[in-house]
Scaffold this motif. Structure first.
Motif, mmCIF file in Angstrom:
data_model
loop_
_atom_site.group_PDB
_atom_site.id
_atom_site.type_symbol
_atom_site.label_atom_id
_atom_site.label_comp_id
_atom_site.label_asym_id
_atom_site.label_seq_id
_atom_site.Cartn_x
_atom_site.Cartn_y
_atom_site.Cartn_z
ATOM 1 N N ASP A 244 0.823 -1.212 0.000
ATOM 2 C CA ASP A 244 0.000 0.000 0.000
ATOM 3 C C ASP A 244 0.856 1.261 0.000
ATOM 4 O O ASP A 244 0.506 2.255 -0.618
ATOM 5 N N ARG A 277 4.723 2.147 -12.647
ATOM 6 C CA ARG A 277 3.527 2.941 -12.389
ATOM 7 C C ARG A 277 2.750 2.360 -11.217
ATOM 8 O O ARG A 277 2.735 1.148 -11.036
ATOM 9 N N ARG A 278 2.152 3.249 -10.434
ATOM 10 C CA ARG A 278 1.258 2.785 -9.362
ATOM 11 C C ARG A 278 -0.077 2.391 -9.977
ATOM 12 O O ARG A 278 -0.609 3.086 -10.846
ATOM 13 N N LEU A 279 -0.617 1.279 -9.499
ATOM 14 C CA LEU A 279 -1.861 0.743 -10.029
ATOM 15 C C LEU A 279 -2.926 0.735 -8.946
ATOM 16 O O LEU A 279 -2.662 1.022 -7.784
ATOM 17 N N GLU A 280 -4.133 0.370 -9.362
ATOM 18 C CA GLU A 280 -5.212 0.224 -8.386
ATOM 19 C C GLU A 280 -4.801 -0.810 -7.329
ATOM 20 O O GLU A 280 -4.147 -1.801 -7.657
ATOM 21 N N PRO A 281 -5.163 -0.589 -6.047
ATOM 22 C CA PRO A 281 -4.731 -1.498 -4.969
ATOM 23 C C PRO A 281 -5.040 -2.961 -5.243
ATOM 24 O O PRO A 281 -4.176 -3.833 -5.080
ATOM 25 N N ASN A 282 -6.266 -3.270 -5.680
ATOM 26 C CA ASN A 282 -6.622 -4.666 -5.943
ATOM 27 C C ASN A 282 -5.810 -5.237 -7.097
ATOM 28 O O ASN A 282 -5.463 -6.425 -7.104
ATOM 29 N N PHE A 283 -5.489 -4.394 -8.066
ATOM 30 C CA PHE A 283 -4.691 -4.819 -9.203
ATOM 31 C C PHE A 283 -3.272 -5.163 -8.753
ATOM 32 O O PHE A 283 -2.690 -6.173 -9.163
ATOM 33 N N GLU A 284 -2.700 -4.304 -7.887
ATOM 34 C CA GLU A 284 -1.344 -4.557 -7.376
ATOM 35 C C GLU A 284 -1.304 -5.814 -6.514
ATOM 36 O O GLU A 284 -0.366 -6.618 -6.612
ATOM 37 N N GLU A 375 -7.123 1.067 -17.624
ATOM 38 C CA GLU A 375 -7.511 2.134 -16.698
ATOM 39 C C GLU A 375 -7.032 1.898 -15.287
ATOM 40 O O GLU A 375 -7.363 2.667 -14.374
ATOM 41 N N ASN A 376 -6.255 0.848 -15.030
ATOM 42 C CA ASN A 376 -5.836 0.534 -13.667
ATOM 43 C C ASN A 376 -4.649 1.370 -13.193
ATOM 44 O O ASN A 376 -4.241 1.270 -12.039
ATOM 45 N N ILE A 378 -2.818 4.449 -11.741
ATOM 46 C CA ILE A 378 -3.171 5.605 -10.914
ATOM 47 C C ILE A 378 -2.219 6.758 -11.178
ATOM 48 O O ILE A 378 -2.611 7.884 -11.451
#
Length: 386
Positions: A244, A277-284, A375-376, A378
């Motif tokens: 996170d 790149r930072r991604l959506e939390p669930n994606f990561e 689109e994932n 951030i």
């Protein structure tokens, strides 16, 4: 046509539906209250499990010390009084009994925790169904009492809420299944063997002498050490906090270093190419779990000493390659049906990506993932090439 009678019937129908909606809502709220109570109870149980584990670790240290003392007394019994010999034996036996009781208590607590997890999952399903019914009734009431043009939008909103809730529950259940399999296949089996082996040590000492008993003790010590490492690994694997805060790449790098510390003699070669790149939390989380499962399989099943992890960032795609030099397997045989591979396939499908496994007996295993970012994303980070 009696308009007033029709209006009365219509109003009565709307009132009945509204009352039914309130009843369903009450069921949902009661379930939520029960859910909160169970969450509190399971938190207390987890604290108790932690306490029991710490107590078990302490008992293990005391047991090892008492066994060394007993071995020394047995070896040089001429230098000790009968009372000292008896006390050394009784102390070792008492600690062994306390350790066995501790393990049984831990097993019971874990069983209680798992039962609560199952009940919580059932409650979540009930809550989800109740919310779904409330949404459906609300849509119907809205259709009957307001402009028909708003019905389509309300239905679409309800459908999206339902799909989102189902996806959350599915993800939670998959993680619980994975954790249950890890505990069953790892620490639970090891601890069961520890209980059996510990009961045989006294008999071995009495029948075959100190030498074989000490050998059994060394074997038991190694078994307990492996069980402890496995428990700590599972605890770490539950949720890497760095994911996170720092993102996917730093967390994978730290996980690789931690794994090498736990698995002595193992080297994980980690490479990251492209702009992270930072991604959506669930994606990561899902991507982290894919790499984690590959590394775990390589070390546990493939008996690999070297694992290569390469991540490549493209404009709208992430490519991941995990390769090992282990013993490999026949992809057409039973391994294809294993929980690990099934779990990875299910996870990659949720990410709308692709997975390919290349392996043969004696030639290691290579797993390739192709994951669309779309689109994932951030925020972009200019990490550059490593």
């Amino acid at each position: 046509m009696d308009i007033q009678r029709l209006e009365s019937i219509f109003d009565n129908m709307v009132n009945v539906m509204d009352k039914s909606k309130n009843d369903i809502f009450s069921i949902s709220e009661q379930s939520r209250q029960t859910f909160q109570e169970m969450q509190t109870e399971i938190a207390l149980i987890k604290e108790e499990i932690s306490r029991v584990i710490d107590e078990g670790d302490n008992l293990e240290d005391l047991t090892r010390h008492s066994r060394r003392r007993l071995a020394d007394v047995s070896k040089n019994f001429m230098n000790y009084t009968e009372e000292e010999v008896r006390k050394a034996y009784e102390t070792a036996n008492d600690l062994l009994v306390r350790l066995s009781i501790n393990r049984m208590e831990e097993k019971q607590l874990r069983s209680r925790r798992d039962d609560l997890d199952r009940r919580i999952a059932a409650l979540l399903e009930t809550i989800d169904k109740a919310d779904h019914l409330v949404n459906q009734v609300t849509v119907v009431i809205s259709y009957l009492t307001s402009d028909l043009k708003k019905v389509g939008q309300a239905l679409e909103t309800a459908r999206k809420k339902q799909e989102f809730a189902i996806q959350i529950i599915q993800a939670q259940e998959e993680e619980r299944k994975r954790l249950s399999r890890d505990i069953h296949d790892g620490p639970a089996q090891m601890l069961a063997n520890v209980l059996l082996r510990s009961g045989l040590i006294e008999k071995t000492f009495m029948e075959r002498g100190t030498g074989e008993a000490i050998s059994e003790l060394h074997s038991l010590k190694e078994m307990v050490r492996k069980a402890l490492l496995e428990v700590r690994r599972i605890i770490y694997d539950l949720r890497p906090m760095a994911l996170d805060d720092l993102g996917l790449i730093p967390t994978l790098r730290k996980y690789s270093q931690t794994t090498m510390e736990y698995e002595k003699g193992t080297t994980i070669h980690f490479m990251n190419n492209g702009s992270e790149r930072r991604l959506e939390p669930n994606f990561e989380v899902s991507t982290f779990r894919l790499v984690q499962e590959c590394i775990t399989n390589a070390l546990k099943h493939g008996k690999s000493r070297d694992v290569w992890v390469k991540i490549e960032w493209l404009r709208d795609t992430m490519n991941i390659v995990v390769k090992d030099n282990g013993k490999g397997f026949d992809v057409n045989q039973s391994k294809e049906k294993s929980f690990g591979i099934i779990g990875m396939r299910e996870r990659i499908e949720l990410l709308k990506g692709e997975m390919k496994i290349i392996s043969s007996v004696g030639n290691g295993t290579t797993v390739l993932f192709r994951i669309p970012l779309q689109e994932n994303i951030i925020v972009e980070k200019g990490i550059g090439r490593e």
